[in-house]
Design a protein around this motif. Sequence first.
Motif, PDB file in Angstrom:
ATOM      1  N   THR A  20      26.234  24.370   6.728  1.00 51.95           N
ATOM      2  CA  THR A  20      25.650  24.049   8.033  1.00 51.95           C
ATOM      3  C   THR A  20      26.721  24.031   9.119  1.00 51.95           C
ATOM      4  O   THR A  20      27.843  23.547   8.907  1.00 51.95           O
ATOM      5  N   ASP A  21      26.382  24.537  10.279  1.00 53.68           N
ATOM      6  CA  ASP A  21      27.284  24.498  11.436  1.00 53.68           C
ATOM      7  C   ASP A  21      27.479  23.040  11.849  1.00 53.68           C
ATOM      8  O   ASP A  21      26.504  22.343  12.157  1.00 53.68           O
ATOM      9  N   PRO A  22      28.698  22.532  11.857  1.00 48.44           N
ATOM     10  CA  PRO A  22      28.921  21.131  12.238  1.00 48.44           C
ATOM     11  C   PRO A  22      28.380  20.797  13.625  1.00 48.44           C
ATOM     12  O   PRO A  22      28.083  19.626  13.911  1.00 48.44           O
ATOM     13  N   ALA A  23      28.202  21.804  14.481  1.00 45.96           N
ATOM     14  CA  ALA A  23      27.720  21.555  15.838  1.00 45.96           C
ATOM     15  C   ALA A  23      26.278  21.058  15.868  1.00 45.96           C
ATOM     16  O   ALA A  23      25.833  20.535  16.898  1.00 45.96           O
ATOM     17  N   VAL A  24      25.529  21.205  14.746  1.00 48.64           N
ATOM     18  CA  VAL A  24      24.110  20.813  14.758  1.00 48.64           C
ATOM     19  C   VAL A  24      23.874  19.490  14.046  1.00 48.64           C
ATOM     20  O   VAL A  24      22.717  19.093  13.858  1.00 48.64           O
ATOM     21  N   LEU A  25      24.918  18.774  13.658  1.00 46.56           N
ATOM     22  CA  LEU A  25      24.736  17.559  12.878  1.00 46.56           C
ATOM     23  C   LEU A  25      23.937  16.494  13.621  1.00 46.56           C
ATOM     24  O   LEU A  25      23.295  15.646  12.987  1.00 46.56           O
ATOM     25  N   ASP A  26      23.960  16.523  14.953  1.00 48.17           N
ATOM     26  CA  ASP A  26      23.206  15.530  15.724  1.00 48.17           C
ATOM     27  C   ASP A  26      21.791  15.986  16.058  1.00 48.17           C
ATOM     28  O   ASP A  26      21.031  15.248  16.686  1.00 48.17           O
ATOM     29  N   ARG A  27      21.413  17.179  15.620  1.00 47.47           N
ATOM     30  CA  ARG A  27      20.089  17.703  15.934  1.00 47.47           C
ATOM     31  C   ARG A  27      19.027  16.933  15.147  1.00 47.47           C
ATOM     32  O   ARG A  27      19.212  16.637  13.963  1.00 47.47           O
ATOM     33  N   PRO A  28      17.874  16.604  15.765  1.00 50.87           N
ATOM     34  CA  PRO A  28      16.806  15.927  15.020  1.00 50.87           C
ATOM     35  C   PRO A  28      16.159  16.858  13.989  1.00 50.87           C
ATOM     36  O   PRO A  28      16.164  18.072  14.151  1.00 50.87           O
ATOM     37  N   VAL A  29      15.594  16.259  12.947  1.00 53.09           N
ATOM     38  CA  VAL A  29      14.912  17.004  11.885  1.00 53.09           C
ATOM     39  C   VAL A  29      13.415  16.690  12.010  1.00 53.09           C
ATOM     40  O   VAL A  29      12.972  15.621  11.584  1.00 53.09           O
ATOM     41  N   PRO A  30      12.618  17.589  12.576  1.00 56.10           N
ATOM     42  CA  PRO A  30      11.205  17.278  12.849  1.00 56.10           C
ATOM     43  C   PRO A  30      10.397  16.893  11.613  1.00 56.10           C
ATOM     44  O   PRO A  30       9.500  16.039  11.700  1.00 56.10           O
ATOM     45  N   SER A  31      10.694  17.486  10.467  1.00 55.80           N
ATOM     46  CA  SER A  31       9.906  17.183   9.270  1.00 55.80           C
ATOM     47  C   SER A  31      10.326  15.880   8.600  1.00 55.80           C
ATOM     48  O   SER A  31       9.667  15.438   7.645  1.00 55.80           O
ATOM     49  N   CYS A  32      11.372  15.256   9.081  1.00 48.41           N
ATOM     50  CA  CYS A  32      11.814  13.936   8.603  1.00 48.41           C
ATOM     51  C   CYS A  32      12.017  13.056   9.838  1.00 48.41           C
ATOM     52  O   CYS A  32      13.164  12.873  10.299  1.00 48.41           O
ATOM     53  N   PRO A  33      10.937  12.556  10.420  1.00 51.05           N
ATOM     54  CA  PRO A  33      11.021  11.832  11.697  1.00 51.05           C
ATOM     55  C   PRO A  33      12.059  10.720  11.678  1.00 51.05           C
ATOM     56  O   PRO A  33      12.138   9.932  10.737  1.00 51.05           O
ATOM     57  N   GLY A  34      12.867  10.704  12.729  1.00 51.79           N
ATOM     58  CA  GLY A  34      13.903   9.688  12.866  1.00 51.79           C
ATOM     59  C   GLY A  34      15.251  10.094  12.294  1.00 51.79           C
ATOM     60  O   GLY A  34      16.237   9.396  12.515  1.00 51.79           O
ATOM     61  N   TRP A  35      15.289  11.200  11.586  1.00 47.70           N
ATOM     62  CA  TRP A  35      16.542  11.666  11.005  1.00 47.70           C
ATOM     63  C   TRP A  35      17.200  12.704  11.891  1.00 47.70           C
ATOM     64  O   TRP A  35      16.532  13.494  12.560  1.00 47.70           O
ATOM     65  N   THR A  36      18.542  12.709  11.838  1.00 51.54           N
ATOM     66  CA  THR A  36      19.322  13.840  12.328  1.00 51.54           C
ATOM     67  C   THR A  36      19.736  14.688  11.126  1.00 51.54           C
ATOM     68  O   THR A  36      19.563  14.283   9.968  1.00 51.54           O
ATOM     69  N   VAL A  37      20.302  15.849  11.405  1.00 49.76           N
ATOM     70  CA  VAL A  37      20.825  16.681  10.314  1.00 49.76           C
ATOM     71  C   VAL A  37      21.864  15.900   9.518  1.00 49.76           C
ATOM     72  O   VAL A  37      21.907  15.966   8.285  1.00 49.76           O
ATOM     73  N   ARG A  38      22.720  15.145  10.214  1.00 48.81           N
ATOM     74  CA  ARG A  38      23.713  14.311   9.508  1.00 48.81           C
ATOM     75  C   ARG A  38      23.025  13.340   8.551  1.00 48.81           C
ATOM     76  O   ARG A  38      23.445  13.186   7.398  1.00 48.81           O
ATOM     77  N   ASP A  39      21.967  12.684   9.017  1.00 46.34           N
ATOM     78  CA  ASP A  39      21.233  11.753   8.149  1.00 46.34           C
ATOM     79  C   ASP A  39      20.698  12.465   6.914  1.00 46.34           C
ATOM     80  O   ASP A  39      20.738  11.930   5.799  1.00 46.34           O
TER      81      ASP A  39
END
Length: 249
Positions: A20-39
């Motif tokens: 995964t591109d480290p630049a997207v770690l803060d992006r939200p994950v729509p299918s897991c509400p409340g999570w970011t990619v990092r989470d």
Amino acid sequence: MTTSLWFDSIAADGARIAATDPAVLDRPVPSCPGWTVRDLVIHTGAANRWATMFLQAGPDSKERFAPDVSDAPDGAALLDWYSGVVAALLDELRAHDPDEPARAFIGRTRARFWMRRMTQEVSVHRWDLQNSLPGGAEPIDPAVAADGITELTQMQMPLIIGKQGLGDHLDGATIAVVATDTGDEWVLRLRKDGVDVLGGEDALAPADVTLRGTASDLELVLWRRLPVDTVDLRGERSILDGLLDTLVI
């Protein structure tokens, strides 16, 4: 599925997560509400460590494991951390015969339980991660998705429904799930406290609701990742909705 297919799937999807591109770690994950990619990466790493700990402890352990992921670093280093966690999982899985006694959150079982469970954990969360990005997600491999539906209907659904129960209006309802790409079919009879997977003559009667689609789409609909209209639905939509409402975990 064979052990080699399970291991290949974990390795391939684990590598996709680690890439995964480290630049997207803060992006939200729509299918897991409340999570970011990092989470999501940390959660998947925690699940991988959980399985590793159960297998290392052996079938007679009574310990209730809580994997420690406090060592998960910030930034790009998180992805190297995850790569190491999934590699350790694969090393541990490969050290066990699939029929070897093991323990899991369901009690005593076989090592194959963790081989299948981690295949599904990593494949679905790989999809979640990719789906949060502009390019969208690759479908889950058909054989992996079909195996996931089998796990869902034989283990996850009975476990969840057994704890939460179903409404009286769903008791006795039947659902057929037909994978158009693999040829697999699952026929379920719902009970207020569980679900039966039907076979033989019991599976031949017309179901109250039938879902048809690729194995990947069907698994993702059943895990509430994709909308129901992604697949072809015939029959009583309210029955499926009632089941999916229960599968929120």
